[in-house]
Design a protein around this motif. Structure first.
Motif, PDB file in Angstrom:
ATOM      1  N   GLU A  47       0.848  -1.187   0.000  1.00 17.62           N
ATOM      2  CA  GLU A  47       0.000   0.000   0.000  1.00 17.62           C
ATOM      3  C   GLU A  47       0.882   1.234   0.000  1.00 17.62           C
ATOM      4  N   CYS A  48       0.468   2.268  -0.724  1.00 17.22           N
ATOM      5  CA  CYS A  48       1.235   3.515  -0.779  1.00 17.22           C
ATOM      6  C   CYS A  48       1.041   4.295   0.525  1.00 17.22           C
ATOM      7  N   MET A  49       2.140   4.516   1.222  1.00 17.16           N
ATOM      8  CA  MET A  49       2.108   5.295   2.457  1.00 17.16           C
ATOM      9  C   MET A  49       2.943   6.550   2.263  1.00 17.16           C
ATOM     10  N   ASP A  50       2.471   7.670   2.817  1.00 17.02           N
ATOM     11  CA  ASP A  50       3.255   8.895   2.700  1.00 17.02           C
ATOM     12  C   ASP A  50       4.363   8.903   3.749  1.00 17.02           C
ATOM     13  N   ASP A  51       5.124   9.975   3.806  1.00 19.75           N
ATOM     14  CA  ASP A  51       6.279  10.012   4.710  1.00 19.75           C
ATOM     15  C   ASP A  51       5.881  10.097   6.175  1.00 19.75           C
ATOM     16  N   ASN A  52       4.592  10.287   6.447  1.00 20.23           N
ATOM     17  CA  ASN A  52       4.096  10.276   7.821  1.00 20.23           C
ATOM     18  C   ASN A  52       3.403   8.964   8.166  1.00 20.23           C
ATOM     19  N   GLY A  53       3.517   7.992   7.254  1.00 21.04           N
ATOM     20  CA  GLY A  53       2.910   6.693   7.500  1.00 21.04           C
ATOM     21  C   GLY A  53       1.418   6.647   7.267  1.00 21.04           C
ATOM     22  N   LYS A  54       0.890   7.635   6.550  1.00 18.87           N
ATOM     23  CA  LYS A  54      -0.545   7.693   6.282  1.00 18.87           C
ATOM     24  C   LYS A  54      -0.846   7.156   4.889  1.00 18.87           C
ATOM     25  N   LEU A  55      -1.930   6.400   4.764  1.00 19.52           N
ATOM     26  CA  LEU A  55      -2.326   5.831   3.491  1.00 19.52           C
ATOM     27  C   LEU A  55      -2.549   6.928   2.455  1.00 19.52           C
ATOM     28  N   MET A  56      -1.960   6.747   1.273  1.00 20.71           N
ATOM     29  CA  MET A  56      -2.102   7.724   0.201  1.00 20.71           C
ATOM     30  C   MET A  56      -3.310   7.362  -0.667  1.00 20.71           C
ATOM     31  N   ILE A  57      -4.246   8.267  -0.771  1.00 20.75           N
ATOM     32  CA  ILE A  57      -5.469   8.049  -1.545  1.00 20.75           C
ATOM     33  C   ILE A  57      -5.624   9.187  -2.543  1.00 20.75           C
ATOM     34  N   LEU A  58      -5.955   8.859  -3.771  1.00 21.64           N
ATOM     35  CA  LEU A  58      -6.150   9.890  -4.784  1.00 21.64           C
ATOM     36  C   LEU A  58      -7.261  10.840  -4.327  1.00 21.64           C
ATOM     37  N   PRO A  59      -7.010  12.154  -4.292  1.00 22.49           N
ATOM     38  CA  PRO A  59      -8.045  13.100  -3.857  1.00 22.49           C
ATOM     39  C   PRO A  59      -9.332  13.004  -4.679  1.00 22.49           C
ATOM     40  N   ASN A 316     -15.409  10.426 -17.628  1.00 27.27           N
ATOM     41  CA  ASN A 316     -15.465  11.879 -17.476  1.00 27.27           C
ATOM     42  C   ASN A 316     -14.041  12.396 -17.668  1.00 27.27           C
ATOM     43  N   SER A 317     -13.775  13.050 -18.795  1.00 25.27           N
ATOM     44  CA  SER A 317     -12.403  13.414 -19.151  1.00 25.27           C
ATOM     45  C   SER A 317     -11.744  14.316 -18.113  1.00 25.27           C
ATOM     46  N   GLU A 318     -12.528  15.206 -17.510  1.00 21.18           N
ATOM     47  CA  GLU A 318     -11.958  16.117 -16.515  1.00 21.18           C
ATOM     48  C   GLU A 318     -11.515  15.354 -15.264  1.00 21.18           C
ATOM     49  N   LYS A 319     -12.379  14.456 -14.799  1.00 21.39           N
ATOM     50  CA  LYS A 319     -12.033  13.691 -13.602  1.00 21.39           C
ATOM     51  C   LYS A 319     -10.898  12.713 -13.882  1.00 21.39           C
ATOM     52  N   LYS A 320     -10.883  12.138 -15.067  1.00 23.06           N
ATOM     53  CA  LYS A 320      -9.794  11.208 -15.400  1.00 23.06           C
ATOM     54  C   LYS A 320      -8.461  11.945 -15.452  1.00 23.06           C
ATOM     55  N   THR A 321      -8.449  13.118 -16.032  1.00 19.97           N
ATOM     56  CA  THR A 321      -7.215  13.910 -16.075  1.00 19.97           C
ATOM     57  C   THR A 321      -6.726  14.226 -14.663  1.00 19.97           C
ATOM     58  N   SER A 322      -7.648  14.609 -13.788  1.00 14.38           N
ATOM     59  CA  SER A 322      -7.277  14.902 -12.395  1.00 14.38           C
ATOM     60  C   SER A 322      -6.700  13.673 -11.704  1.00 14.38           C
ATOM     61  N   ALA A 323      -7.376  12.536 -11.848  1.00 20.44           N
ATOM     62  CA  ALA A 323      -6.903  11.306 -11.201  1.00 20.44           C
ATOM     63  C   ALA A 323      -5.547  10.894 -11.740  1.00 20.44           C
ATOM     64  N   ARG A 327      -2.146  10.542  -9.556  1.00 22.65           N
ATOM     65  CA  ARG A 327      -1.407   9.278  -9.526  1.00 22.65           C
ATOM     66  C   ARG A 327       0.047   9.488  -9.935  1.00 22.65           C
ATOM     67  N   ASN A 328       0.272  10.376 -10.871  1.00 24.37           N
ATOM     68  CA  ASN A 328       1.649  10.652 -11.299  1.00 24.37           C
ATOM     69  C   ASN A 328       2.502  11.179 -10.151  1.00 24.37           C
ATOM     70  N   LEU A 329       1.894  11.948  -9.256  1.00 27.51           N
ATOM     71  CA  LEU A 329       2.631  12.419  -8.077  1.00 27.51           C
ATOM     72  C   LEU A 329       3.019  11.246  -7.184  1.00 27.51           C
ATOM     73  N   PHE A 330       2.115  10.285  -7.040  1.00 29.82           N
ATOM     74  CA  PHE A 330       2.417   9.086  -6.258  1.00 29.82           C
ATOM     75  C   PHE A 330       3.549   8.299  -6.920  1.00 29.82           C
ATOM     76  N   LYS A 331       3.483   8.191  -8.249  1.00 28.31           N
ATOM     77  CA  LYS A 331       4.533   7.482  -8.994  1.00 28.31           C
ATOM     78  C   LYS A 331       5.893   8.132  -8.782  1.00 28.31           C
ATOM     79  N   GLU A 332       5.924   9.450  -8.774  1.00 29.58           N
ATOM     80  CA  GLU A 332       7.189  10.163  -8.577  1.00 29.58           C
ATOM     81  C   GLU A 332       7.768   9.892  -7.194  1.00 29.58           C
TER      82      GLU A 332
END
Length: 417
Positions: A47-59, A316-323, A327-332
């Motif tokens: 599971e993707c966890m941030d640097d504070n140990g919190k689960l990362m969820i797409l906004p 929904n193209s707008e929501k897909k672009t946002s997601a 996700r790209n930030l998580f990948k980075e």
């Protein structure tokens, strides 16, 4: 001693060892509570966890779920999936609806459910699945639960690339024993190694399959487990493997195990699909009938809200672009962690399996259970596997990723057998 009160059928009397991954995670959490988070490296779960140990969820995902109607949260979904789910799966996987195949999707509880359907419906009793020796542990359990076997071949050749000859030889071996051949290949961002097959490697896999398909009595199914596809390179790069499978013989079917767990950060909602890329409309229809029958007989239907989520995003193209941007930030973040780990591994001479992308890095070693126990003494918690150990980049900070290789190397040196 005979237990007369035990009414289980013989096939159900078996030992169950606690899952290594979840058990290691619980031990790591207890250690963190005792010694402090900064002293413990918990590299267990995928599971993707941030640097504070919190689960990362797409906004975008969180916002849609919080605003979803109670009916979509709680109502049944159709057995095979909501009406637009198949279209949404295609957009997620391929970027658009596919025109060069007849494509159908049946909703499943994650890719685990998709793999269950593949193992049950594309093999007969006692037949074997083919996959790589480095693999996701539940593959074996899924096979055994359904009276199938798991046969493996060495994943890497002497050049640290995909072992095409090993696959060819294993297909040839099993073709003498059974008429159905099911090959499961987990790519890109393979669990547990992080390896991604190249387009050329997939082209060669297809040529091997075509060669064996010349025997028209054999029915061959290639199942691509793409659970981590959205954490590999660009969208176009990660989808190149699909370009290899455009022309297959009639006795070959390509199916895809699709998961929302990683791509949409909803592991606990258990939603995915088994997708077929069929030659004919009739083959597509028969696929859907068979998978829907299995679904009704095993879990009935899957989570409606997760299916609705995929539809709301991918159609929904707008929501897909946002997601996609989120996700790209998580990948980075994960890419930065992998670079830190691999740079330090090179510095200290720690041999890793060839890694390209994804949640995990694997370190080959003997006596992996012993190594895992010794690492616990250093407050490093990993997953022991048959051919080595798995480190979860997704769950560990960049700093801890940089600290870990030296610790692993020291433990391996001190316990060389």
């Amino acid at each position: 001693m005979e237990m007369k009160y035990l009414t289980l059928a013989e096939h159900a009397v078996r030992e169950y060892a606690p899952d290594k991954i979840y058990m290691a995670n619980q031990i790591a959490k207890r250690a963190a509570a005792l010694y402090g988070e900064d002293k413990v490296i918990n590299s267990t779960l995928g599971e993707c966890m941030d640097d504070n140990g919190k689960l990362m969820i797409l906004p975008t995902v969180e916002n849609l779920l919080r605003n979803m109607s109670i009916e979509d949260m709680c109502s049944y979904a159709p057995i095979a999936g909501l009406a637009e789910f198949n279209k949404a799966v295609q957009v997620s996987l391929f970027g658009k609806e596919v025109s060069d195949h007849f494509v159908e999707s049946v909703a499943t509880p994650g890719s685990c459910g998709a793999l269950r359907h593949a193992v049950w419906n594309f093999l007969d009793d006692g037949e074997a699945v083919i996959t790589t020796n480095w693999n996701w542990g539940p593959y074996k359990g899924i096979c055994e639960e359904h009276n199938r076997r798991l046969e493996t071949f060495e994943m890497f050749n002497e050049y640290d690339s995909f072992n095409l000859k090993g696959l060819d030889d294993k297909i040839d071996e099993l073709a003498h024993e059974q008429n159905h051949i099911l090959i499961i290949l987990n790519t890109p961002a393979h669990n547990p190694t992080g390896y991604s097959m190249t387009k050329i490697e997939m082209d060669n896999v297809v040529e091997i399959i075509k060669k064996h398909a010349r025997n028209s009595t054999k029915k061959i199914t290639l199942c691509l487990d793409v659970s981590y596809i959205d954490f590999d390179g660009t969208f176009e790069e990660s989808r190149e493997i699909f370009d290899s499978i455009s022309e297959m013989p009639e006795n070959v079917m390509v199916i895809v195990a699709f998961s929302m767990s990683k791509s949409y950060t909803i592991c606990g909602m258990r939603c995915g699909a088994l997708v077929c890329l069929a030659h004919t409309e009739e083959a597509m229809r028969m696929f859907k009938q068979a998978m829907a029958f299995s679904s009704r007989s095993v879990w009935s239907n899957t989570v409606r809200s997760a299916q609705k989520l995929l539809i709301d995003i991918c159609l929904n193209s707008e929501k897909k672009t946002s997601a996609d941007m989120e996700r790209n930030l998580f990948k980075e973040i994960i890419a930065a962690r992998s670079r830190a780990f691999l740079e330090e591994a090179e510095q200290c001479g720690l041999k890793c399996c060839p890694y390209k992308s994804g949640f995990f890095i694997a370190v080959p070693c003997k006596n992996s259970d012993l190594i895992a126990e010794k690492l616990k003494e250093k407050h490093v918690y990993i997953v022991a596997m048959p051919y080595g150990i798995r480190f979860s980049l997704c769950a560990v900070t960049k700093d801890k990723c940089r600290r870990t290789p030296k610790i692993i190397k020291e433990v391996l040196n001190n316990n060389a057998l």
